[in-house]
Design a protein around this motif. Sequence first.
Motif, mmCIF file in Angstrom:
data_model
loop_
_atom_site.group_PDB
_atom_site.id
_atom_site.type_symbol
_atom_site.label_atom_id
_atom_site.label_comp_id
_atom_site.label_asym_id
_atom_site.label_seq_id
_atom_site.Cartn_x
_atom_site.Cartn_y
_atom_site.Cartn_z
ATOM 1 N N PRO A 64 -11.829 3.992 3.470
ATOM 2 C CA PRO A 64 -11.226 3.109 4.471
ATOM 3 C C PRO A 64 -12.015 3.154 5.777
ATOM 4 O O PRO A 64 -12.636 4.166 6.105
ATOM 5 C CB PRO A 64 -9.834 3.714 4.671
ATOM 6 C CG PRO A 64 -10.046 5.179 4.417
ATOM 7 C CD PRO A 64 -11.088 5.255 3.327
ATOM 8 N N ILE A 67 -7.259 0.943 9.964
ATOM 9 C CA ILE A 67 -5.854 0.799 9.592
ATOM 10 C C ILE A 67 -5.170 -0.105 10.612
ATOM 11 O O ILE A 67 -5.380 0.040 11.825
ATOM 12 C CB ILE A 67 -5.152 2.172 9.494
ATOM 13 C CG1 ILE A 67 -3.667 1.985 9.138
ATOM 14 C CG2 ILE A 67 -5.310 2.999 10.764
ATOM 15 C CD1 ILE A 67 -2.947 3.290 8.806
ATOM 16 N N TRP A 102 -8.752 9.944 7.009
ATOM 17 C CA TRP A 102 -8.487 9.808 5.567
ATOM 18 C C TRP A 102 -9.018 11.044 4.852
ATOM 19 O O TRP A 102 -10.176 11.422 5.018
ATOM 20 C CB TRP A 102 -9.183 8.554 5.031
ATOM 21 C CG TRP A 102 -9.333 8.527 3.532
ATOM 22 C CD1 TRP A 102 -8.348 8.430 2.596
ATOM 23 C CD2 TRP A 102 -10.565 8.599 2.800
ATOM 24 N NE1 TRP A 102 -8.884 8.441 1.331
ATOM 25 C CE2 TRP A 102 -10.252 8.544 1.430
ATOM 26 C CE3 TRP A 102 -11.912 8.705 3.185
ATOM 27 C CZ2 TRP A 102 -11.232 8.600 0.435
ATOM 28 C CZ3 TRP A 102 -12.875 8.759 2.197
ATOM 29 C CH2 TRP A 102 -12.529 8.698 0.842
ATOM 30 N N PRO A 109 -7.875 4.220 -0.412
ATOM 31 C CA PRO A 109 -6.771 3.251 -0.375
ATOM 32 C C PRO A 109 -7.013 2.072 -1.320
ATOM 33 O O PRO A 109 -8.048 1.417 -1.262
ATOM 34 C CB PRO A 109 -6.775 2.788 1.088
ATOM 35 C CG PRO A 109 -7.368 3.937 1.842
ATOM 36 C CD PRO A 109 -8.429 4.476 0.927
ATOM 37 N N THR A 114 -2.843 8.540 -5.202
ATOM 38 C CA THR A 114 -2.240 8.639 -3.880
ATOM 39 C C THR A 114 -3.303 8.884 -2.817
ATOM 40 O O THR A 114 -3.990 9.902 -2.831
ATOM 41 C CB THR A 114 -1.203 9.784 -3.850
ATOM 42 O OG1 THR A 114 -0.204 9.532 -4.841
ATOM 43 C CG2 THR A 114 -0.536 9.883 -2.495
ATOM 44 N N SER A 115 -3.419 7.937 -1.916
ATOM 45 C CA SER A 115 -4.337 8.064 -0.790
ATOM 46 C C SER A 115 -3.563 8.616 0.406
ATOM 47 O O SER A 115 -2.383 8.299 0.587
ATOM 48 C CB SER A 115 -4.933 6.693 -0.451
ATOM 49 O OG SER A 115 -5.855 6.792 0.611
ATOM 50 N N ILE A 144 -5.227 -1.798 5.198
ATOM 51 C CA ILE A 144 -6.366 -0.886 5.251
ATOM 52 C C ILE A 144 -7.639 -1.666 4.925
ATOM 53 O O ILE A 144 -7.817 -2.139 3.801
ATOM 54 C CB ILE A 144 -6.224 0.280 4.250
ATOM 55 C CG1 ILE A 144 -4.874 0.988 4.420
ATOM 56 C CG2 ILE A 144 -7.396 1.254 4.426
ATOM 57 C CD1 ILE A 144 -4.712 1.739 5.719
ATOM 58 N N ARG A 146 -11.293 -1.715 3.925
ATOM 59 C CA ARG A 146 -12.146 -0.789 3.209
ATOM 60 C C ARG A 146 -13.625 -1.058 3.488
ATOM 61 O O ARG A 146 -14.014 -2.130 3.952
ATOM 62 C CB ARG A 146 -11.875 -0.914 1.705
ATOM 63 C CG ARG A 146 -10.462 -0.547 1.312
ATOM 64 C CD ARG A 146 -10.058 -1.012 -0.085
ATOM 65 N NE ARG A 146 -11.105 -1.221 -1.030
ATOM 66 C CZ ARG A 146 -11.251 -0.564 -2.188
ATOM 67 N NH1 ARG A 146 -10.382 0.394 -2.510
ATOM 68 N NH2 ARG A 146 -12.226 -0.839 -3.015
ATOM 69 N N PHE A 154 -0.452 -2.542 1.883
ATOM 70 C CA PHE A 154 0.624 -1.717 1.335
ATOM 71 C C PHE A 154 1.946 -2.082 2.002
ATOM 72 O O PHE A 154 1.967 -2.508 3.159
ATOM 73 C CB PHE A 154 0.342 -0.231 1.579
ATOM 74 C CG PHE A 154 -0.881 0.295 0.889
ATOM 75 C CD1 PHE A 154 -0.783 0.983 -0.312
ATOM 76 C CD2 PHE A 154 -2.145 0.102 1.430
ATOM 77 C CE1 PHE A 154 -1.908 1.477 -0.960
ATOM 78 C CE2 PHE A 154 -3.285 0.593 0.802
ATOM 79 C CZ PHE A 154 -3.162 1.273 -0.396
ATOM 80 N N GLU A 180 -0.988 4.161 -4.313
ATOM 81 C CA GLU A 180 0.000 4.436 -3.271
ATOM 82 C C GLU A 180 -0.698 5.011 -2.051
ATOM 83 O O GLU A 180 -1.869 5.408 -2.087
ATOM 84 C CB GLU A 180 1.088 5.373 -3.784
ATOM 85 C CG GLU A 180 1.939 4.757 -4.876
ATOM 86 C CD GLU A 180 3.394 5.184 -4.810
ATOM 87 O OE1 GLU A 180 3.772 5.948 -3.887
ATOM 88 O OE2 GLU A 180 4.170 4.729 -5.671
ATOM 89 N N LEU A 181 0.061 5.068 -0.956
ATOM 90 C CA LEU A 181 -0.467 5.532 0.321
ATOM 91 C C LEU A 181 0.567 6.412 0.999
ATOM 92 O O LEU A 181 1.773 6.129 0.941
ATOM 93 C CB LEU A 181 -0.779 4.324 1.217
ATOM 94 C CG LEU A 181 -1.253 4.601 2.647
ATOM 95 C CD1 LEU A 181 -2.645 5.226 2.647
ATOM 96 C CD2 LEU A 181 -1.257 3.306 3.457
ATOM 97 N N LEU A 206 0.683 -0.311 -2.952
ATOM 98 C CA LEU A 206 -0.163 -1.490 -2.855
ATOM 99 C C LEU A 206 0.591 -2.734 -3.325
ATOM 100 O O LEU A 206 1.194 -2.730 -4.391
ATOM 101 C CB LEU A 206 -1.413 -1.301 -3.704
ATOM 102 C CG LEU A 206 -2.475 -2.394 -3.610
ATOM 103 C CD1 LEU A 206 -3.176 -2.354 -2.258
ATOM 104 C CD2 LEU A 206 -3.521 -2.212 -4.724
#
Length: 210
Positions: A64, A67, A102, A109, A114-115, A144, A146, A154, A180-181, A206
């Motif tokens: 990423p 944000i 991160w 992400p 899971t991020s 996010i 990238r 998300f 997921e985040l 997501l």
Amino acid sequence: MDTFKDRGSWFTVASVLLLGVFLLRNGSTEPVGGPPQPGSAVPARHSEAAPLPAVPHALPHSPPRRIVIPSVRLHAPVTAVGLDEDGGIDAPPLEKSNLAGWYNGAAGPGERGTSVIVGHVDNKAGPAVFYALGALERGSRVEILREDGRTAVFTVYGIEIFAKKKFPAARVYQDTPAPELRLITCGGGYTKKTGYDGNVVAFARLVEVR
């Protein structure tokens, strides 16, 4: 080899250090009024959440770079962080108040799994990047950007606050079959001696790729 699964199992153990060490450092000044705290009626359980859009296919790995959370007017760059000398996740430099971190030992992400993105709630100058994290609500969108130019979007399905001494690491960091985040900062009670006694965690999944 499923690298995230391998990293994730080890990360669950390391996370105990993250939440006992990294977030203690944030409470460098006594907050005036304190940051927003999540409501008690927003548990992170899919069965209790309002229906969310279908999850898009997972993306390939890409770090990423930024944000954005429109509902709390958060726009911040993201840097990669690893582990500190104590074995916990390192944090972005405390003096860089608008910088999130991160954890590069977990999923990117939008990637399957899971991020995790962490950020300070405050520093000596005042509120920091994740000061308003506790104000998120179910349905809040997190965007996010990238490195590959795509934006993983998300939707928050839960936000909770946990005591550091009882932090449910396995639940927060568990490997997930869909992207997921987790967004994490500190919160709860505060003292000058020990800093904040809890951690705010936003759970998101997501829902869109742009």
